[in-house]
Design an enzyme around this catalytic site. Structure first.
Site: not given
Ligand SMILES: Cc1nc(NNC(=O)[C@H](CC2CCCC2)CN(O)CO)c(F)c(N2CCN3CCOC[C@@H]3C2)n1
Ligand code: NI
Length: 183
Positions: A110, A154
């Site tokens: 991430c 997401e």
């Protein structure tokens, strides 16, 4: 343009906040936000620009990651048939999903996490999603493979969820039931 300095890192409260729905028509600022998110992904995948601006490569990025707590993210990646998936999703939803799961055998990373967190991240193998485009058009599409994983990663950011929340704490590489792994 969005740079890594604009990306907030774990510990910032916005990453653990449920982002707010957007209303249409979008303000010029919110339209630009969506365009900037997509531009970041394209830049991050360009060898010259990513080097020049020191960008970490990304196939997805969510508005909360630049401290904009709004239900919007961008995806830019080739799909399983090498067709380019490239869109900004506003108020995205998963409307249905497969019973089967999947996961990336190399785990996930991430842009907001400056460390490696090892382990399988179970995801739905196939999802049917709905979202609005920046122009307010409603889209419905079915995703599988890495695009499906990215969409779920997401969407998690819009709900204050981090990828490692899904990793089995006692055994990060425990077998994921009913799953087809992706190498
Ligand atoms: C799998 C992958 N994750 C990359 N980064 N991480 C991210 O995108 C994070 C989101 C992804 C983590 C797992 C699923 C979603 C960002 N996240 O934090 C946003 O919330 C990549 F960069 C990458 N690829 C493969 C495709 N390649 C095409 C050509 O250009 C280079 C590009 C590199 N694949
Ligand atoms: Ni992320």
């Amino acid at each position: 343009m969005i740079l890594m300095d604009n990306v907030i890192r774990e510990g910032h409260p916005t990453l653990r906040t449920r982002a707010k729905e957007l209303t249409f028509p979008l303000s010029p600022e919110d339209k630009k936000l969506g365009q900037d998110l997509l531009e970041f992904l394209i830049n991050s995948q360009d060898p010259v620009l990513s080097e020049k601006y020191n960008l970490r490569s990304g196939i997805g990025i969510a508005a909360p990651q630049i401290n904009e707590s709004k239900r919007m993210f961008a995806l830019h990646l080739p799909d399983d048939n090498d067709n380019q998936i490239s869109f900004v999703a506003v108020n995205p939803k998963i409307v249905s999903h497969s019973v089967e799961n999947t996961y990336l055998t190399n785990g996930e990373g991430c842009l907001s996490v400056d460390r490696n967190v090892a382990g399988y991240v179970p995801r739905h193998a196939r999802i049917t999603v709905k979202f609005h485009t920046l122009d307010g058009e409603e889209k419905k599409m079915r995703l599988k493979g890495i695009p499906a994983i990215a969409f779920q990663h997401e969407l998690d950011h819009l709900n204050g969820v981090m990828f490692y929340d899904h990793i089995n704490e006692s055994n990060p590489f425990a077998d994921v039931p009913n799953s087809q792994p992706i190498e």
